[in-house]
Design an enzyme around this catalytic site. Sequence first.
Site, PDB file in Angstrom:
ATOM      1  N   GLU A 134      -3.456  15.196  29.944  1.00 17.53           N
ATOM      2  CA  GLU A 134      -2.908  16.411  30.546  1.00 17.53           C
ATOM      3  C   GLU A 134      -1.841  16.986  29.611  1.00 17.53           C
ATOM      4  O   GLU A 134      -1.097  16.244  28.962  1.00 17.53           O
ATOM      5  CB  GLU A 134      -2.272  16.119  31.908  1.00 17.53           C
ATOM      6  CG  GLU A 134      -3.246  15.627  32.973  1.00 17.53           C
ATOM      7  CD  GLU A 134      -4.080  16.744  33.582  1.00 17.53           C
ATOM      8  OE1 GLU A 134      -3.864  17.923  33.213  1.00 17.53           O
ATOM      9  OE2 GLU A 134      -4.942  16.438  34.424  1.00 17.53           O
ATOM     10  N   CYS A 135      -1.758  18.319  29.581  1.00 21.68           N
ATOM     11  CA  CYS A 135      -0.750  18.957  28.729  1.00 21.68           C
ATOM     12  C   CYS A 135       0.589  19.107  29.428  1.00 21.68           C
ATOM     13  O   CYS A 135       1.599  19.386  28.792  1.00 21.68           O
ATOM     14  CB  CYS A 135      -1.237  20.329  28.269  1.00 21.68           C
ATOM     15  SG  CYS A 135      -1.326  21.551  29.600  1.00 21.68           S
ATOM     16  N   GLY A 136       0.597  18.942  30.741  1.00 21.62           N
ATOM     17  CA  GLY A 136       1.859  19.004  31.466  1.00 21.62           C
ATOM     18  C   GLY A 136       1.925  20.067  32.536  1.00 21.62           C
ATOM     19  O   GLY A 136       2.699  19.935  33.484  1.00 21.62           O
TER      20      GLY A 136
END
Length: 286
Positions: free
Chosen positions: A274-276
């Site tokens: 996940e990128c955040g």
Amino acid sequence: EGGGEWRRRREGGCGAGRARRRECRVGVSYERQQHVRKSTEWLNVKAREERVRALTEQLKTDLLRTVAMFDRPIFTTALIAGDVVLLDVLHKSGLVDHVPVVFMDTLHLFNETLEFLEDCEERYGFKAERYLPAGCADRKDWNEQFSSDLYMTDVEKYDQHAKVEPLSRALTELRADAWINGRRRDHGFDRAFLDVYESPSGGVDQFKVNAIAHWTFRDCWDYLELNEVPYHPLHDEGYPSIGDLQSTLPVPKEKWFEYAGERSGRWSGEGKTECGIHTFEKKREE
């Protein structure tokens, strides 16, 4: 002796007849197999078409319900296959004018992504709400404010400034109460139990609407092909998912439709999934 000759001829004739009949049966069997195989292919194509039509009707229902129930829904897009499905259905449902399309420009995207955004804006008649990192108008500003290699030295800080903060700002400025996005269960374990609707959490006020949560990557492509929808040009270059330049790799086509295969070219070797932007609520809770 005469009888023996007669028997030899009879047996030979019968043997030849049996051979001919066996050849006939083999020929019929082969033709039948070919027919069944072709029919199976056709049936599977029809089944996929009908599945996509059913999924599309449900998607329209969920999107219309979202717009009816919430005052200020938004849709975030990265213009990958599933996002384009959502955009196309929003347009066909007459909802593009009612749902702001939010685009996070990290200043590290492929040029093809920015060009495709312009194509989509023209095709569907909208202007994206474009959010860049705070205080940055271009890559030069980013390099001066942070550094050109921040994504290598501190990827969490990079994600925070390039993605999480712009998203948080978009949600606040647009006063969104529902966030439509393209997450799906087949993206991987972190998303394996997604429901279509998620309640606000972690001090965030927005409901999440994972409108294609129950679709698969194959479903998305079946929709695009069935409806002849233009898609991101980098898909034809071997990229099933497209994000930032530095964290996106092509993937062999035979792996695209495996479980989690779509995102297997993202953050390769970094242990990230996940990128955040979909996990910052959890970080706030912690």
